[in-house]
Design a protein around this motif. Sequence first.
Motif, PDB file in Angstrom:
ATOM      1  N   LEU A  71      -3.712  -8.964   7.269  1.00  0.00           N
ATOM      2  CA  LEU A  71      -3.324  -9.013   5.801  1.00  0.00           C
ATOM      3  C   LEU A  71      -1.800  -9.272   5.776  1.00  0.00           C
ATOM      4  CD1 LEU A  71      -5.161  -5.827   4.270  1.00  0.00           C
ATOM      5  CD2 LEU A  71      -5.825  -8.112   4.017  1.00  0.00           C
ATOM      6  N   GLU A  72      -1.416 -10.020   4.677  1.00  0.00           N
ATOM      7  CA  GLU A  72       0.275 -10.274   4.408  1.00  0.00           C
ATOM      8  C   GLU A  72       0.296  -9.213   2.967  1.00  0.00           C
ATOM      9  OE1 GLU A  72       1.149 -14.018   4.385  1.00  0.00           O
ATOM     10  OE2 GLU A  72       0.767 -14.589   6.450  1.00  0.00           O
ATOM     11  N   SER A 112      11.241   2.055  -4.473  1.00  0.00           N
ATOM     12  CA  SER A 112      10.409   2.367  -3.137  1.00  0.00           C
ATOM     13  C   SER A 112      11.039   3.261  -2.514  1.00  0.00           C
ATOM     14  CB  SER A 112      10.109   0.993  -2.556  1.00  0.00           C
ATOM     15  OG  SER A 112       9.080   1.484  -1.203  1.00  0.00           O
ATOM     16  N   ASN A 113      10.334   4.128  -1.746  1.00  0.00           N
ATOM     17  CA  ASN A 113      11.189   4.999  -0.464  1.00  0.00           C
ATOM     18  C   ASN A 113      11.092   4.448   0.693  1.00  0.00           C
ATOM     19  OD1 ASN A 113       9.662   7.437  -2.654  1.00  0.00           O
ATOM     20  ND2 ASN A 113      11.969   7.004  -2.726  1.00  0.00           N
ATOM     21  N   CYS A 114      10.561   3.343   1.030  1.00  0.00           N
ATOM     22  CA  CYS A 114      10.342   2.961   2.372  1.00  0.00           C
ATOM     23  C   CYS A 114      11.286   1.955   2.465  1.00  0.00           C
ATOM     24  CB  CYS A 114       8.959   2.041   2.271  1.00  0.00           C
ATOM     25  SG  CYS A 114       8.414   1.234   3.806  1.00  0.00           S
ATOM     26  N   PRO A 115      11.544   1.804   3.825  1.00  0.00           N
ATOM     27  CA  PRO A 115      12.781   0.804   4.468  1.00  0.00           C
ATOM     28  C   PRO A 115      12.594  -0.673   4.069  1.00  0.00           C
ATOM     29  CG  PRO A 115      12.243   2.647   6.177  1.00  0.00           C
ATOM     30  CD  PRO A 115      11.204   2.513   5.029  1.00  0.00           C
ATOM     31  N   SER A 116      11.208  -0.912   3.716  1.00  0.00           N
ATOM     32  CA  SER A 116      10.535  -2.299   3.476  1.00  0.00           C
ATOM     33  C   SER A 116      11.289  -2.707   2.161  1.00  0.00           C
ATOM     34  CB  SER A 116       9.146  -2.382   3.485  1.00  0.00           C
ATOM     35  OG  SER A 116       8.502  -1.673   2.345  1.00  0.00           O
ATOM     36  N   LYS A 117      11.894  -1.760   1.147  1.00  0.00           N
ATOM     37  CA  LYS A 117      12.226  -2.111  -0.073  1.00  0.00           C
ATOM     38  C   LYS A 117      13.449  -3.062   0.268  1.00  0.00           C
ATOM     39  CE  LYS A 117      15.283   1.085  -1.739  1.00  0.00           C
ATOM     40  NZ  LYS A 117      15.587   2.148  -2.440  1.00  0.00           N
ATOM     41  N   GLU A 118      14.045  -3.322   1.274  1.00  0.00           N
ATOM     42  CA  GLU A 118      15.231  -4.104   1.357  1.00  0.00           C
ATOM     43  C   GLU A 118      14.525  -5.683   1.527  1.00  0.00           C
ATOM     44  OE1 GLU A 118      18.238  -3.413   1.230  1.00  0.00           O
ATOM     45  OE2 GLU A 118      17.603  -0.980   1.265  1.00  0.00           O
ATOM     46  N   GLY A 124       9.651  -4.938  -0.299  1.00  0.00           N
ATOM     47  CA  GLY A 124       8.599  -4.236  -0.132  1.00  0.00           C
ATOM     48  C   GLY A 124       7.422  -4.719   0.857  1.00  0.00           C
ATOM     49  N   SER A 125       7.966  -5.746   1.434  1.00  0.00           N
ATOM     50  CA  SER A 125       6.996  -6.681   2.220  1.00  0.00           C
ATOM     51  C   SER A 125       6.771  -5.928   3.668  1.00  0.00           C
ATOM     52  CB  SER A 125       7.412  -8.076   2.827  1.00  0.00           C
ATOM     53  OG  SER A 125       6.759  -8.754   3.693  1.00  0.00           O
ATOM     54  N   LEU A 126       5.635  -5.797   4.213  1.00  0.00           N
ATOM     55  CA  LEU A 126       5.164  -5.380   5.479  1.00  0.00           C
ATOM     56  C   LEU A 126       4.941  -6.205   6.455  1.00  0.00           C
ATOM     57  CD1 LEU A 126       3.088  -2.176   4.337  1.00  0.00           C
ATOM     58  CD2 LEU A 126       5.384  -2.143   5.241  1.00  0.00           C
ATOM     59  N   GLY A 127       5.040  -7.680   5.824  1.00  0.00           N
ATOM     60  CA  GLY A 127       4.768  -8.785   6.619  1.00  0.00           C
ATOM     61  C   GLY A 127       3.169  -8.694   6.968  1.00  0.00           C
ATOM     62  N   PHE A 163       0.461  -4.880  -3.135  1.00  0.00           N
ATOM     63  CA  PHE A 163       0.249  -6.261  -3.447  1.00  0.00           C
ATOM     64  C   PHE A 163      -0.265  -7.030  -2.274  1.00  0.00           C
ATOM     65  CE2 PHE A 163       0.567 -10.812  -4.616  1.00  0.00           C
ATOM     66  CZ  PHE A 163       0.295 -10.815  -5.774  1.00  0.00           C
ATOM     67  N   ILE A 164      -1.661  -7.543  -2.371  1.00  0.00           N
ATOM     68  CA  ILE A 164      -2.021  -8.384  -0.946  1.00  0.00           C
ATOM     69  C   ILE A 164      -1.879  -9.726  -1.445  1.00  0.00           C
ATOM     70  CG2 ILE A 164      -3.899  -8.726   0.393  1.00  0.00           C
ATOM     71  CD1 ILE A 164      -5.050  -6.168  -0.368  1.00  0.00           C
ATOM     72  N   GLU A 165      -0.984 -10.366  -0.552  1.00  0.00           N
ATOM     73  CA  GLU A 165      -0.454 -11.612  -0.797  1.00  0.00           C
ATOM     74  C   GLU A 165      -1.359 -12.734  -0.115  1.00  0.00           C
ATOM     75  OE1 GLU A 165       4.363 -11.924  -0.925  1.00  0.00           O
ATOM     76  OE2 GLU A 165       3.636 -11.043   0.654  1.00  0.00           O
ATOM     77  N   ARG A 166      -1.905 -12.308   1.131  1.00  0.00           N
ATOM     78  CA  ARG A 166      -2.993 -13.134   1.701  1.00  0.00           C
ATOM     79  C   ARG A 166      -4.037 -12.312   2.678  1.00  0.00           C
ATOM     80  NH1 ARG A 166      -1.265 -17.525   6.473  1.00  0.00           N
ATOM     81  NH2 ARG A 166      -3.060 -18.738   6.700  1.00  0.00           N
ATOM     82  N   LYS A 167      -5.185 -12.747   2.671  1.00  0.00           N
ATOM     83  CA  LYS A 167      -6.192 -11.887   3.732  1.00  0.00           C
ATOM     84  C   LYS A 167      -6.724 -13.203   4.614  1.00  0.00           C
ATOM     85  CE  LYS A 167      -9.814  -8.709   3.132  1.00  0.00           C
ATOM     86  NZ  LYS A 167     -10.961  -7.831   2.327  1.00  0.00           N
ATOM     87  N   ILE A 168      -6.559 -12.832   5.911  1.00  0.00           N
ATOM     88  CA  ILE A 168      -7.281 -13.846   6.875  1.00  0.00           C
ATOM     89  C   ILE A 168      -8.085 -13.272   7.465  1.00  0.00           C
ATOM     90  CG2 ILE A 168      -6.607 -15.181   8.915  1.00  0.00           C
ATOM     91  CD1 ILE A 168      -3.684 -14.878   8.159  1.00  0.00           C
ATOM     92  N   PRO A 169      -9.595 -13.511   7.311  1.00  0.00           N
ATOM     93  CA  PRO A 169     -10.795 -12.859   7.983  1.00  0.00           C
ATOM     94  C   PRO A 169     -10.620 -12.886   9.555  1.00  0.00           C
ATOM     95  CG  PRO A 169     -11.238 -14.494   6.258  1.00  0.00           C
ATOM     96  CD  PRO A 169      -9.818 -14.675   6.564  1.00  0.00           C
ATOM     97  N   GLY A 170     -11.181 -11.998  10.083  1.00  0.00           N
ATOM     98  CA  GLY A 170     -11.594 -11.829  11.511  1.00  0.00           C
ATOM     99  C   GLY A 170     -12.421 -12.860  12.257  1.00  0.00           C
TER     100      GLY A 170
END
Length: 255
Positions: free
Chosen positions: A102-103, A147-153, A156-159, A196-203
């Motif tokens: 997931l992205e 957001s309270n997560c460092p990803s706010k910088e 919000g992306s978690l990659g 927000f799910i940007e992309r889903k790559i199936p297994g």
Amino acid sequence: MITVNQTEIPEDKILAEMQYHPADSRREAMFSAAEALIIGELFRQRAKSLGIPVSDDTVESSDEDFIEALIEQEVAIPEATDQDCRQYYEANPSKFETSPLLELKHILLTVPKEDDAGRAEAKVRADALLDILKGGADFSKLARRESNCPSKETGGSLGQISKGQTVAEFERQVFAAEPGLMPRPVESRYGFHLVFIERKIPGRSLPYEEVSGQIADYLNDKVRRKAIAQYIQVLISEAEIEGYDFQVDGSPLMQ
């Protein structure tokens, strides 16, 4: 006092063995320790009767040098065939897939798990922010502000994440979702997430040839444990054990 075919298992041995059997209560730990020592003594006595070299230090469950020789001589353990492995592979396709990817990006409103009042307030705030997002607000800009997560910088992306990289309660919900804004806040031990799910790559399915060795190891281990458990049950049924009511079916050693 516990005796196994007239051989005593002293109480101090049981108390010393308990350190290797953590349990919810002292009573459960003592039962597990006693069972382990009884089984160890049964192994020792049987090995001696077959002429297998055994240490003279009785009922020491940690002394297992002779056990493999005993099992090899006494326990018939069939090995999984290629057909067995193929049948297991075909019956459990989901076990032999790579993790989907997931992205995604998120907005995290942190609140301690034990703070019930704070959780209620955070849920109200999460719902309000979700309505703003549904109204067309820019997710990344809102993440930087709220957001309270460092990803706010990074908006919000978690990659890109795969299963096993996040906490179970978060993973369970996001991997079941489809791309786009998730319609409800996701609650985790950390608080509430807007996702927000940007992309889903199936297994992808792993070919049988790639996992056949893994399947064979699993099946062989399963058969081995069952065969040894049955052998232990036979030893117990044939032994004279006093001072302990050995409930074979309920024993954790029989699982």
